[in-house]
Design an enzyme around this catalytic site. Structure first.
Site, mmCIF file in Angstrom:
data_model
loop_
_atom_site.group_PDB
_atom_site.id
_atom_site.type_symbol
_atom_site.label_atom_id
_atom_site.label_comp_id
_atom_site.label_asym_id
_atom_site.label_seq_id
_atom_site.Cartn_x
_atom_site.Cartn_y
_atom_site.Cartn_z
ATOM 1 N N ASP A 334 0.867 -1.171 0.000
ATOM 2 C CA ASP A 334 0.000 0.000 0.000
ATOM 3 C C ASP A 334 0.908 1.228 0.000
ATOM 4 O O ASP A 334 2.134 1.140 -0.011
ATOM 5 C CB ASP A 334 -0.945 -0.024 1.200
ATOM 6 C CG ASP A 334 -2.225 0.751 0.942
ATOM 7 O OD1 ASP A 334 -2.227 1.636 0.070
ATOM 8 O OD2 ASP A 334 -3.228 0.479 1.625
ATOM 9 N N TRP A 335 0.302 2.377 0.045
ATOM 10 C CA TRP A 335 0.950 3.681 -0.149
ATOM 11 C C TRP A 335 2.128 3.905 0.816
ATOM 12 O O TRP A 335 1.948 3.968 2.021
ATOM 13 C CB TRP A 335 -0.102 4.755 0.059
ATOM 14 C CG TRP A 335 0.246 6.133 -0.366
ATOM 15 C CD1 TRP A 335 0.779 7.109 0.429
ATOM 16 C CD2 TRP A 335 0.071 6.715 -1.653
ATOM 17 N NE1 TRP A 335 0.939 8.268 -0.295
ATOM 18 C CE2 TRP A 335 0.511 8.058 -1.586
ATOM 19 C CE3 TRP A 335 -0.422 6.242 -2.871
ATOM 20 C CZ2 TRP A 335 0.468 8.920 -2.667
ATOM 21 C CZ3 TRP A 335 -0.460 7.094 -3.949
ATOM 22 C CH2 TRP A 335 -0.017 8.421 -3.844
#
Length: 771
Positions: A334-335
């Site tokens: 994820d980010w």
């Protein structure tokens, strides 16, 4: 009699190490060390049956430089390659988005980046030109002509395409108990986005709704593992196999692996402390179902699980995901989550160390997303002998396989001859129908539906005349709070009521004083309460009570003596227990999307008969956040003192007609083997005066077991339209290996003899497993 079923655990866990003795394999990163396969064996085990694809992978890997391989493992945000680096921050939908060839060229020549992501809602024509320019420049630059793959968070329909069809969020979808709607949303998302180059979809969210304090509660399919597994796998199968987007294909992403949604204190990306037995029982089934359905990519939990950040967890990403669940696709971060191993979790000495730990744990692609430092660190780690070339090849083979299976090599460019699909009337009709069936009628003391005699209706509340609360986060923007960017023809609840009640006076009141003044001649007061849009950590809150100002607004409406109808428009339940008794009717509308206001108005008028049922336990109090499938011991005192946990329980919801359950029968009362079956059937009769849809939910309870069992566990549901006076028979087949097993702390499935209680509607009966 207790039998261990190994179908779920299925042997030893696989590993990334080059061999059992490979110095690159850091067993210290895992508290669950297990035998390892060589990377070569693992790569061979993941080969598909398509010989042409596998040959192409081998050929490409044989020709690629180290830098080209690492580039395939890197995903960069589009802000790094566009002329306007603030793409996504502005409010003007007509903003011009163009590829900056100087920025892109420098990035491709040096780093060979293989994936990009993100965006905002711009017209299909803009997306088409942007992706065409991106892919054409990449192919011109790429020595081996490897196409890039572009990822987008289309969470509830094509939410990053201007004029597209926006469905209710997943929490609403679950409340429909109608499997047509996840299929509809997947199909519409596919046909409105695949042509634009959006062939990597960061959905569905398969986390369970566990705490409303968490800001991503509405992205889940509710609190039932069975619903999440069922609807999630339907979404995956539909979007990944949609023939109407040919020649393109879309890869779905199951996220966030796993237990992300149960942070200890409710903060997004926060620590999760859950027993391993509970992990296997509640948090893994939806991911297993998606993997069994053929999902191509997995996004990883941003938090830490039982003290170990998942992005650095060999146990989670290799032993469980690859070994037990047999996932063979791409695991993407994820980010910024590799960076967070160093910056937030502090399990790495620096970003380079974080990169090492994540790759050795099992990460295939890093969503960096702003810098190319990942590429530099990876090159250094390989050159230093800390990460092997074989380990790199394993991830690159998975990424190339994804691109080849999607047909990106044959059809790398978008097309611009099917823009008429975007926001087509037939697509919006599907979203409207989903909204109609997703709104729960929690309470009705005879006030609804409002009939033609309701000539004067007062509408109040902060969500009454705004568009953005209806769709919530992940709509047009990551978190859109500018009302001006929403479609001009989109209705608010207020304008939808004006359209629905054409012969009535619909007046808007903003303050308690206005409510008092305008209530004088009113037949009813509709108070629209709830929340403004939020996304991820911005939705993490300290108190799930409805805000004080909104409570006072409802009380002011109740003080007029007029019937009050409360409509909750929010991404989670907000506690309303103190004002609930004074309301004549209450709707939980959730986040019903762009068509949601019309659906609310039609339910209030009676044009639509509500049929949704709660996809979670609506909490009675802020300190009683208990799911429906809790253990008996968790609320033992509820039988001794006044201690309610749910204002409206999971799986319940009212209709404008009435249904009577009767005649629950079993084909047998004893199961004598693991392969034996019992068919249960029940009769449901519409005893009211109008037709309505009824969702029939089947629950089981294991009465005595070696591991304490939930008080009730949803195992099957079915929904049908029943006309007045009509009776329909609903059935459910009980199979021991499907419905009666449960996992131990190792993920091994247990099947134990004994009595089980079957519950449906107000009916229940017992049967026995005795082998």
């Amino acid at each position: 009699m207790r039998v261990l079923i190994r179908a779920f655990a299925a042997g030893v866990a696989l590993a990334f190490a080059a061999a059992c003795s490979d110095k690159n394999h850091d067993h210290a990163a895992s508290s669950h060390a297990s035998p390892a396969l060589s990377v070569t064996d693992l790569r061979n085990a993941e080969r598909s049956e398509n010989a042409a694809i596998e040959k192409k992978i081998d050929d490409l890997i044989g020709q690629m430089t180290l830098e080209e391989k690492i580039g395939q493992m890197t995903q960069i945000n589009n802000s790094a390659i566009v002329t306007n680096a603030n793409w996504g921050a502005g409010s003007d939908l007509s903003i011009e988005i163009k590829v900056d060839t100087a920025k892109l060229g420098a990035m491709l020549r040096k780093y060979h980046i293989g994936s990009f992501l993100n965006g905002i809602a711009v017209p299909g024509e803009t997306w088409y030109q942007f992706y065409k320019d991106l892919q054409e420049y990449n192919l011109k630059t790429s020595r081996l002509k490897i196409p890039v793959i572009y990822g987008v968070d289309h969470m509830h329909g094509p939410n990053y395409v201007e004029g597209a069809t926006i469905f209710p969020h997943a929490l609403n979808t679950a409340a429909t108990y109608n499997n047509q709607f996840p299929a509809d949303m997947a199909h519409v998302t596919a046909i409105e986005t695949a042509d634009l180059g959006h062939q990597w979809l960061f959905a569905p969210v398969l986390d369970l709704a566990r705490t409303p304090l968490w800001g991503r509660y509405y992205e889940t399919l509710g609190e039932s593992p069975y619903v999440a597994a069922t609807m999630g796998s339907i979404f995956v199968k539909t979007i990944q196999n949609d023939p109407d987007i040919a020649p393109y294909k879309i890869a779905a992403t199951a996220k966030h692996f796993f237990a992300y949604s149960d942070p200890k204190y409710g903060f997004d990306r926060g620590p999760v402390d859950v027993s391993e037995q509970a992990l296997y029982e509640f948090h893994l089934p939806s991911f297993k179902a998606a993997i069994d359905a053929g999902i191509k990519t997995i996004m990883i939990n941003s938090g830490d699980l039982n003290g170990e950040p998942v992005h650095a967890s060999y146990w989670a990403l290799t032993e469980v995901l690859r070994g037990k669940l047999k996932f063979k696709g791409v695991a993407v971060t994820d980010w910024e989550d590799i960076i967070r191993l160093y910056r937030n979790h502090r399990v790495a000495a620096n970003e380079k160390d974080a990169t090492y730990k994540a790759i050795m744990a099992g990460v295939d692609m890093s969503m960096t997303p702003y810098t190319t430092a990942f590429c530099d660190y990876m090159r250094e780690l390989v050159n230093e002998g800390k990460i092997s070339q074989e380990r790199i090849d394993l991830s690159v083979s998975r990424i190339l396989r994804l691109k080849l299976e999607l047909g990106l090599f044959e059809n790398p460019l978008p097309r611009n001859d099917r823009f008429n699909r975007i926001g087509a009337s037939e697509n919006k009709a599907k979203a409207l129908e989903a909204a109609r069936e997703s709104i729960v009628l929690m309470k009705n003391e005879g006030i609804l539906p409002l009939n033609a005699a309701a000539k004067n209706i007062v509408v109040a509340g902060p969500t009454a005349n705004l568009k953005r609360p209806l769709a919530g986060g992940w709509t047009l923007r990551w978190m859109a709070n500018d009302e001006s960017i929403y479609p001009k023809d989109m209705l608010t609840v207020y304008t939808a009521l004006q359209k629905e009640f054409t012969g009535s006076r619909i007046s808007l009141a903003a303050t308690p004083g206005e409510i008092k003044t305008k209530a004088a001649g009113a037949n009813a007061i509709i108070v629209c309460a709830g929340e403004m849009p939020y996304a991820e950590g911005f939705g993490s809150i300290q108190d799930i009570s409805l805000s004080d100002d909104q409570v006072e607004l409802v009380k002011a409406a109740q003080a007029t003596g007029k019937p009050v109808i409360l409509v909750m428009i929010s991404g989670r339940p907000r506690v309303i227990t103190k004002i609930y008794p004074g309301c004549k009717a209450v709707l939980f509308a959730g986040l019903p999307g762009f068509e949601g206001a019309q659906a609310i108005a039609e339910i209030l008028s009676g044009k639509v008969n509500p049929s949704a049922k709660m996809s979670f336990n609506y909490p009675y109090a802020v300190n009683r956040l208990v799911p429906h499938n809790h253990k008996i011991s968790e609320i033992l005192l509820a039988h001794e003192i006044e201690n309610p946990i749910a204002l409206v329980p999971f799986g319940t919801g009212l209709s404008y007609t009435t249904f009577e359950y009767s005649g629950l029968i079993l084909s047998d009362s004893v199961l004598t083997s693991e392969t034996a079956e019992i068919k249960a059937s029940v009769t449901v009769k519409n005893t009211g005066s109008r037709e309505g849809k009824e969702a029939v939910l089947w629950f089981l309870h294991d009465e005595v077991a070696s591991i304490s069992r939930p008080v009730r566990d949803l195992k099957y549901y079915e929904k049908e339209l029943i006309r007045p006076g009509e009776s329909k028979t609903f059935s459910f087949t009980i199979r021991p290996l499907e419905q009666l097993t449960f996992p131990n702390k190792h993920g091994e499935q247990l099947l134990e003899d004994g009595y089980f209680t079957l519950m449906v509607g107000n009916q229940k009966t017992r049967f026995k497993l005795q082998r």
